[in-house]
Design a protein around this motif. Structure first.
Motif, mmCIF file in Angstrom:
data_model
loop_
_atom_site.group_PDB
_atom_site.id
_atom_site.type_symbol
_atom_site.label_atom_id
_atom_site.label_comp_id
_atom_site.label_asym_id
_atom_site.label_seq_id
_atom_site.Cartn_x
_atom_site.Cartn_y
_atom_site.Cartn_z
ATOM 1 N N ILE A 94 -6.818 -53.780 92.178
ATOM 2 C CA ILE A 94 -6.777 -52.501 91.459
ATOM 3 C C ILE A 94 -6.811 -52.707 89.943
ATOM 4 N N GLY A 95 -7.197 -53.912 89.530
ATOM 5 C CA GLY A 95 -7.168 -54.241 88.107
ATOM 6 C C GLY A 95 -8.347 -53.696 87.315
ATOM 7 N N ASP A 96 -8.380 -54.073 86.044
ATOM 8 C CA ASP A 96 -9.422 -53.591 85.130
ATOM 9 C C ASP A 96 -10.512 -54.623 84.873
ATOM 10 N N GLU A 97 -10.513 -55.734 85.599
ATOM 11 C CA GLU A 97 -11.545 -56.740 85.397
ATOM 12 C C GLU A 97 -12.913 -56.203 85.815
ATOM 13 N N THR A 98 -13.966 -56.755 85.252
ATOM 14 C CA THR A 98 -15.327 -56.295 85.535
ATOM 15 C C THR A 98 -16.239 -57.491 85.794
ATOM 16 N N ASP A 99 -17.375 -57.215 86.396
ATOM 17 C CA ASP A 99 -18.415 -58.213 86.627
ATOM 18 C C ASP A 99 -19.746 -57.577 86.206
ATOM 19 N N GLU A 100 -20.368 -58.112 85.165
ATOM 20 C CA GLU A 100 -21.617 -57.548 84.647
ATOM 21 C C GLU A 100 -22.790 -58.234 85.341
ATOM 22 N N ILE A 101 -23.619 -57.446 86.003
ATOM 23 C CA ILE A 101 -24.696 -58.018 86.812
ATOM 24 C C ILE A 101 -26.034 -57.315 86.558
ATOM 25 N N ASP A 102 -27.093 -57.998 86.919
ATOM 26 C CA ASP A 102 -28.404 -57.378 87.093
ATOM 27 C C ASP A 102 -28.579 -57.252 88.594
ATOM 28 N N ASN A 103 -28.425 -56.031 89.088
ATOM 29 C CA ASN A 103 -28.373 -55.778 90.521
ATOM 30 C C ASN A 103 -29.689 -56.187 91.197
ATOM 31 N N LEU A 104 -29.603 -57.153 92.114
ATOM 32 C CA LEU A 104 -30.792 -57.671 92.798
ATOM 33 C C LEU A 104 -31.425 -56.649 93.727
ATOM 34 N N LEU A 105 -30.636 -55.675 94.167
ATOM 35 C CA LEU A 105 -31.148 -54.659 95.085
ATOM 36 C C LEU A 105 -31.748 -53.470 94.341
ATOM 37 N N THR A 106 -31.014 -52.940 93.370
ATOM 38 C CA THR A 106 -31.472 -51.743 92.658
ATOM 39 C C THR A 106 -32.318 -52.072 91.435
ATOM 40 N N LYS A 107 -32.303 -53.346 91.015
ATOM 41 C CA LYS A 107 -33.022 -53.796 89.813
ATOM 42 C C LYS A 107 -32.465 -53.162 88.542
ATOM 43 N N LYS A 108 -31.203 -52.744 88.591
ATOM 44 C CA LYS A 108 -30.571 -52.121 87.431
ATOM 45 C C LYS A 108 -29.427 -52.995 86.918
ATOM 46 N N HIS A 109 -29.208 -52.913 85.602
ATOM 47 C CA HIS A 109 -28.053 -53.588 85.019
ATOM 48 C C HIS A 109 -26.815 -52.762 85.379
ATOM 49 N N GLU A 110 -25.747 -53.432 85.757
ATOM 50 C CA GLU A 110 -24.572 -52.700 86.240
ATOM 51 C C GLU A 110 -23.286 -53.442 85.893
ATOM 52 N N ILE A 111 -22.285 -52.686 85.548
ATOM 53 C CA ILE A 111 -20.944 -53.247 85.372
ATOM 54 C C ILE A 111 -20.127 -52.857 86.599
ATOM 55 N N VAL A 112 -19.729 -53.859 87.362
ATOM 56 C CA VAL A 112 -18.996 -53.633 88.603
ATOM 57 C C VAL A 112 -17.495 -53.697 88.325
ATOM 58 N N HIS A 113 -16.773 -52.737 88.904
ATOM 59 C CA HIS A 113 -15.325 -52.645 88.702
ATOM 60 C C HIS A 113 -14.584 -52.969 89.988
ATOM 61 N N SER A 114 -13.278 -52.881 89.924
ATOM 62 C CA SER A 114 -12.450 -53.139 91.112
ATOM 63 C C SER A 114 -12.399 -51.906 92.016
ATOM 64 N N TYR A 115 -12.023 -52.152 93.263
ATOM 65 C CA TYR A 115 -11.802 -51.056 94.213
ATOM 66 C C TYR A 115 -10.843 -50.022 93.621
ATOM 67 N N GLY A 116 -9.768 -50.506 93.039
ATOM 68 C CA GLY A 116 -8.785 -49.604 92.462
ATOM 69 C C GLY A 116 -9.336 -48.797 91.306
#
Length: 262
Positions: free
Chosen positions: A122-144
């Motif tokens: 539930i934290g605030d950490e993020t993972d910045e990715i270039d989504n291989l499926l959508t071909k979009k840049h995305e910042i992924v967050h936690s479930y929480g």
């Protein structure tokens, strides 16, 4: 001619009255994955989600229900696909949002298959990715983080948020149904508490009911015809009843007044 005009007026008047009544009713929006809504909502290959059957417990002359859950979605992809934005566009004071995610959040964060996973916890950490499926840049967050967003967005519209822990799978160990009490069930509870949302521990409620009356084999025979996650109509009806039981136990939750009186 006069009779035709009168009839047309009455039809138009009735339609306007009906539309006004519809607008005045609060709406219960339900969001989640295939365990909440399977296929078209009318069952897919005999599989059903509880959100498609829970409406039978409500007085629909006083409240409108919309089940927006969809199979394969996580707390992350329900948001990134724009599905939440559509609800936010119509969400109004007095409405309700009931949410259940977690089954799909443990998947891969970035792959060419589904790319639906969220960061655990539930934290605030993020993972910045270039989504291989959508071909979009995305910042992924936690479930929480995603669950907090649904809750706080709901509250910002003057609506009421109700968080459900995910329904248990038909997976047993030493005579007990395996809980999600150390991961998604726990995190759902923590988020609801921190954001002051209502919480139904659906995972625990249903697990206890399974253990009281069923075995793993009996559950498979009666509720889980295809796999250990997706229920048939009878299983979804059973889970919908559990949702209502959990709802009735919530103190001062305004949604309870729209339940049918037995």
């Amino acid at each position: 001619m006069k009779n035709k005009l009168l009839f047309s007026f009455l039809v138009l008047f009735s339609f306007c009255v009906f539309a006004a009544i519809q607008q005045q009713r609060p709406t219960l929006y339900i969001i989640g994955d295939s365990t909440v809504r399977n296929g078209s909502g009318k069952g897919s290959d005999g599989l059903w989600g509880w959100g498609s059957l829970v409406g039978a417990h409500f007085d629909t002359t006083r409240i409108h229900l919309e089940n927006h859950a969809i199979g394969g979605r996580s707390s992350r992809t329900f948001l990134t696909e724009g599905r939440w934005d559509k609800i936010m566009a119509s969400l109004k004071p007095g409405d309700f949002v009931m949410m259940q995610f977690g089954h799909n959040d443990g998947g891969a964060i970035n792959d060419t298959s589904r790319a639906r996973g969220s960061i655990k916890g539930i934290g605030d950490e993020t993972d910045e990715i270039d989504n291989l499926l959508t071909k979009k840049h995305e910042i992924v967050h936690s479930y929480g983080w995603y669950m907090k967003k649904y809750i706080n967005d709901t509250k910002s519209k003057g609506a009421t948020a109700i968080v459900c822990s995910l329904v248990p799978r038909n997976v047993w160990k030493e005579g007990k149904v395996q809980r999600a009490s150390s991961d998604y069930g726990k995190w759902a509870s923590e988020v609801a508490r921190s954001e002051k949302a209502f919480f139904i521990d659906l995972n625990e409620i249903i697990a206890k009911k399974y253990e009281a009356d069923y075995s793993e084999a009996k559950l498979k025979s009666e509720f889980f015809p295809g796999d250990h996650t997706h229920t048939n109509y009878a299983g979804a009806k059973f889970n919908a009843q559990a949702v209502v039981e959990g709802l009735k136990d919530l103190k001062k939750c305004p949604l309870t007044k729209y339940l049918k009186k037995k």
